[in-house]
Design an enzyme around this catalytic site. Structure first.
Site, PDB file in Angstrom:
ATOM      1  CD  GLU A   1      -0.969   7.403   5.478  1.00 22.09           C
ATOM      2  OE1 GLU A   1       0.211   7.648   5.746  1.00 22.09           O
ATOM      3  OE2 GLU A   1      -1.378   6.257   5.205  1.00 22.09           O
TER       4      GLU A   1
ATOM      5  CE1 TYR B   1       2.703   5.982  -3.390  1.00 21.79           C
ATOM      6  CE2 TYR B   1       1.729   4.132  -4.564  1.00 21.79           C
ATOM      7  CZ  TYR B   1       2.812   4.705  -3.925  1.00 21.79           C
ATOM      8  OH  TYR B   1       3.998   4.021  -3.846  1.00 21.79           O
TER       9      TYR B   1
ATOM     10  CB  CYS C   1      -9.836   4.378  -0.101  1.00 19.43           C
ATOM     11  SG  CYS C   1      -8.236   4.920   0.548  1.00 19.43           S
ATOM     12  CB  THR C   2      -6.906  -0.254   1.841  1.00 25.34           C
ATOM     13  OG1 THR C   2      -5.800   0.557   1.401  1.00 25.34           O
ATOM     14  CG2 THR C   2      -7.265  -1.237   0.753  1.00 25.34           C
ATOM     15  CG  HIS C   3      -5.602   5.027   3.982  1.00 28.79           C
ATOM     16  ND1 HIS C   3      -4.981   4.460   2.910  1.00 28.79           N
ATOM     17  CD2 HIS C   3      -4.619   5.616   4.714  1.00 28.79           C
ATOM     18  CE1 HIS C   3      -3.673   4.694   2.980  1.00 28.79           C
ATOM     19  NE2 HIS C   3      -3.436   5.400   4.066  1.00 28.79           N
TER      20      HIS C   3
ATOM     21  CG  ASP D   1      -1.889   1.204   1.188  1.00 30.77           C
ATOM     22  OD1 ASP D   1      -2.422   1.498   0.100  1.00 30.77           O
ATOM     23  OD2 ASP D   1      -2.099   1.854   2.228  1.00 30.77           O
ATOM     24  CB  SER D   2       0.155   4.758  -0.823  1.00 35.84           C
ATOM     25  OG  SER D   2      -1.024   4.844  -0.049  1.00 35.84           O
TER      26      SER D   2
ATOM     27  CB  CYS E   1      -2.966   0.484  -2.676  1.00 41.81           C
ATOM     28  SG  CYS E   1      -2.998   2.219  -3.153  1.00 41.81           S
TER      29      CYS E   1
HETATM   30  N1  DGL Z   1      -5.056   3.144   0.616  1.00 45.60           N
HETATM   31  C1  DGL Z   1      -4.976   3.484  -0.747  1.00 45.60           C
HETATM   32  C2  DGL Z   1      -6.203   3.177  -1.533  1.00 45.60           C
HETATM   33  O1  DGL Z   1      -6.815   2.152  -1.243  1.00 45.60           O
HETATM   34  C3  DGL Z   1      -4.253   4.716  -1.144  1.00 45.60           C
HETATM   35  C4  DGL Z   1      -4.549   5.985  -0.505  1.00 45.60           C
HETATM   36  C5  DGL Z   1      -3.596   7.068  -0.943  1.00 45.60           C
HETATM   37  O2  DGL Z   1      -2.391   6.841  -0.884  1.00 45.60           O
HETATM   38  O3  DGL Z   1      -4.063   8.123  -1.357  1.00 45.60           O
HETATM   39  O4  DGL Z   1      -6.555   3.860  -2.458  1.00 45.60           O
END
Ligand code: DGL
Length: 282
Positions: free
Chosen positions: A164, A48, A198-200, A16-17, A79
């Site tokens: 983050e 990202y 988005c995994t965040h 992941d980023s 990600c």
């Molecule tokens: N967690 C990532 C996703 O699922 C990336 C988030 C990011 O770096 O902007 O998109």
């Protein structure tokens, strides 16, 4: 100087980023604890989400090569942004040249596969980064599998920085969470299923649930990605046989390991010890 490989060959790579992929790693480990995993967060270059196609592709390719150099035969892009902007090109252009026996998989397809059985109204909302939403990847993948579903995407550019920077459970996050949910549901009031693309975003789950009506279901993709990976390994014994099984996890970050350890423990509910690494080609 080339970095020495410090991990056992054959772990499954999870990329992941930053920290978001840890939400996917948790679900994968819960389902398949026997395998070895290497997690890499490119925290030095995160987020990202609003970067160009070229940057996301370049960074993701560097990460894939990094995993291959550590003996991984299978890499999961945990990600959505990397899955949306880099996966197809890496699979079609780079893998045949790098090593046609290795595999790189993403998180969008497994999520698209599960969505039809979850929605009654057949109206789906997708929340993601600018990159993921602009790519139209969810519309494309869901459209291929379930053309009867209507998909509306909403970019939430502030959400990854909230996570983050550990603001995801603070009152200040409410404004940004509510703003995008209201906007999404105003654009299609028939939405009854929202995918966190988005995994965040699972870190914001409590706030998201608070601001959506009771009839709207909110889906974090980690468990679907985990089930899909298990099925993939069953269907591909050749790849499965190249995955080592000692139940270990190693963590790498391109930023400060101390900061990573602190943050990651919030995502994982356990103490971890990350190593520093570099991705840029020298
Ligand atoms: N967690 C990532 C996703 O699922 C990336 C988030 C990011 O770096 O902007 O998109």
């Amino acid at each position: 100087m080339k970095e020495q490989s410090v991990t056992p060959a054959g772990a499954i790579g999870i990329f992941d980023s930053g920290y978001g992929g840890l939400t996917v790693l948790s679900e994968i480990r819960a389902l398949m604890p026997a395998y070895d995993y290497i997690y890499l967060g490119d925290n030095a270059r995160a987020p990202y989400g609003n970067r160009s196609f070229e940057s996301v592709y370049q960074f993701t390719l560097e990460a894939v090569e990094w995993f291959f150099n550590r003996g991984c035969h299978l890499v999961i892009l945990a990600c959505n942004t990397a899955s949306a902007k880099a996966l197809r090109t890496i699979q079609q252009i780079n893998l045949p040249a790098l090593d046609p026996q290795k595999r790189v998989l993403g998180v969008i397809r497994p999520t698209a596969e599960c969505v039809a059985i979850l929605s009654q109204s057949r109206h789906i909302g997708v929340l993601g980064t600018e990159g993921t939403i602009q790519s139209g990847s969810y519309e494309i993948e869901i459209g291929k599998l379930h053309p009867q579903l209507s998909v509306t995407g909403e970019a939430c550019p502030m959400w990854v920085p909230l996570v983050e920077n550990r603001e995801y459970d603070k009152p200040g996050a409410d404004y940004f969470v509510k703003q995008h949910l209201d906007h999404l549901l105003a654009r299609d009031p028939q939405i009854d299923t929202i995918i966190l693309g988005c995994t965040h975003y699972p870190l914001l789950m409590n706030k998201i649930i608070h601001f959506v009506p009771d009839n709207v279901r909110v889906i974090a993709q980690g468990e679907y990605v985990a089930v899909s990976l298990r099925e993939y390994l069953l269907r591909h014994p050749d790849i499965e046989g190249k995955c080592t099984k000692k139940g270990s996890v190693q963590y790498f970050t391109t930023e400060s390991p101390e900061k990573f350890n602190q943050q990651a423990s919030l995502f994982l509910n356990e103490e971890i010890e990350a190593h520093k690494t570099t991705l840029e080609k020298r």
